[in-house]
Design an enzyme around this catalytic site. Structure first.
Site, PDB file in Angstrom:
ATOM      1  N   GLU A 107      48.423 -54.974  -4.371  1.00 38.19           N
ATOM      2  CA  GLU A 107      48.014 -54.126  -4.768  1.00 38.19           C
ATOM      3  C   GLU A 107      48.294 -54.984  -6.510  1.00 38.19           C
ATOM      4  O   GLU A 107      47.218 -53.958  -6.951  1.00 38.19           O
ATOM      5  CB  GLU A 107      49.057 -52.443  -5.018  1.00 38.19           C
ATOM      6  CG  GLU A 107      48.395 -52.113  -3.363  1.00 38.19           C
ATOM      7  CD  GLU A 107      49.590 -50.574  -4.190  1.00 38.19           C
ATOM      8  OE1 GLU A 107      48.358 -49.619  -3.722  1.00 38.19           O
ATOM      9  OE2 GLU A 107      50.411 -50.687  -3.728  1.00 38.19           O
TER      10      GLU A 107
ATOM     11  N   TYR B 238      32.955 -34.056 -23.885  1.00 37.25           N
ATOM     12  CA  TYR B 238      33.384 -34.298 -22.198  1.00 37.25           C
ATOM     13  C   TYR B 238      33.015 -36.241 -22.124  1.00 37.25           C
ATOM     14  O   TYR B 238      33.971 -36.981 -21.705  1.00 37.25           O
ATOM     15  CB  TYR B 238      32.885 -33.734 -21.710  1.00 37.25           C
ATOM     16  CG  TYR B 238      31.798 -33.950 -21.371  1.00 37.25           C
ATOM     17  CD1 TYR B 238      30.312 -34.597 -20.738  1.00 37.25           C
ATOM     18  CD2 TYR B 238      30.988 -31.795 -21.602  1.00 37.25           C
ATOM     19  CE1 TYR B 238      29.130 -33.970 -20.767  1.00 37.25           C
ATOM     20  CE2 TYR B 238      29.624 -32.214 -21.907  1.00 37.25           C
ATOM     21  CZ  TYR B 238      29.046 -32.873 -20.839  1.00 37.25           C
ATOM     22  OH  TYR B 238      27.423 -32.131 -21.439  1.00 37.25           O
TER      23      TYR B 238
ATOM     24  N   VAL C 172      51.000 -43.550  -9.508  1.00 36.69           N
ATOM     25  CA  VAL C 172      49.556 -42.359 -10.247  1.00 36.69           C
ATOM     26  C   VAL C 172      50.659 -41.513 -11.005  1.00 36.69           C
ATOM     27  O   VAL C 172      50.051 -41.358 -11.976  1.00 36.69           O
ATOM     28  CB  VAL C 172      49.014 -41.924  -8.991  1.00 36.69           C
ATOM     29  CG1 VAL C 172      48.624 -42.821  -8.651  1.00 36.69           C
ATOM     30  CG2 VAL C 172      49.584 -41.146  -8.290  1.00 36.69           C
ATOM     31  N   GLU C 173      51.848 -41.256 -10.775  1.00 37.46           N
ATOM     32  CA  GLU C 173      52.838 -40.241 -11.223  1.00 37.46           C
ATOM     33  C   GLU C 173      52.479 -40.972 -12.840  1.00 37.46           C
ATOM     34  O   GLU C 173      52.459 -39.861 -13.953  1.00 37.46           O
ATOM     35  CB  GLU C 173      53.618 -39.859 -10.707  1.00 37.46           C
ATOM     36  CG  GLU C 173      53.858 -39.366  -9.655  1.00 37.46           C
ATOM     37  CD  GLU C 173      53.759 -40.239  -8.597  1.00 37.46           C
ATOM     38  OE1 GLU C 173      53.903 -39.642  -7.330  1.00 37.46           O
ATOM     39  OE2 GLU C 173      53.742 -41.982  -8.591  1.00 37.46           O
TER      40      GLU C 173
ATOM     41  N   LYS D 226      43.931 -40.872  -5.209  1.00 36.10           N
ATOM     42  CA  LYS D 226      44.435 -42.784  -4.607  1.00 36.10           C
ATOM     43  C   LYS D 226      43.206 -42.806  -3.769  1.00 36.10           C
ATOM     44  O   LYS D 226      44.331 -42.760  -2.444  1.00 36.10           O
ATOM     45  CB  LYS D 226      45.095 -43.154  -5.022  1.00 36.10           C
ATOM     46  CG  LYS D 226      45.606 -44.735  -5.020  1.00 36.10           C
ATOM     47  CD  LYS D 226      47.375 -45.352  -5.036  1.00 36.10           C
ATOM     48  CE  LYS D 226      46.834 -46.705  -4.471  1.00 36.10           C
ATOM     49  NZ  LYS D 226      47.772 -47.450  -4.907  1.00 36.10           N
TER      50      LYS D 226
END
Length: 121
Positions: A21, A53, A72-73, A98
């Protein structure tokens, strides 16, 4: 409380704990709610008085391009800190997915809330 929304923003970044990864870019999908008071912008029809935005989305993509995290945290936490600081956001809710990380699931991820909505926001 008013919120500016960004939904299903797709990003590509290096993310993951496995060696393979770390050599590829993977897709993340982000939903974001940002607390703000839209009344000043609405009163004058003035973009400079609200959260832009488009600018926020560009900043998020730049963040994804310049960082690579295992979790991802970590991505979610660091991005929340950045958005709250750079855009003076008192509260946000961020969902980060994800897709494809677990074959039997459409996506996995985290949802975090940070800050406190201001009175009158």
């Amino acid at each position: 409380m008013d919120c500016v929304l960004i939904e299903s923003l797709e990003l590509e970044t290096v993310i993951g704990v496995y060696d393979w990864e770390r050599t590829i870019r993977q897709r993340l999908v982000l939903d974001l709610e940002l607390a703000t008071d839209i009344r000043p912008a609405a009163a004058d029809d003035d973009l400079t008085k609200t959260l832009d935005y488009a600018a926020i989305s560009q900043r998020i993509q730049h963040f994804a391009d310049e960082h690579d995290f295992a979790l991802v945290e970590t991505f979610a936490e660091r991005l929340a800190e950045l958005l709250m600081t750079e855009f003076s956001v008192p509260w946000l809710r961020l969902t980060l997915r994800k897709p494809g990380a677990v074959p039997a699931a459409a996506a996995v991820g985290v949802r975090i809330e940070r800050g406190t909505p201001s009175e009158g926001t």
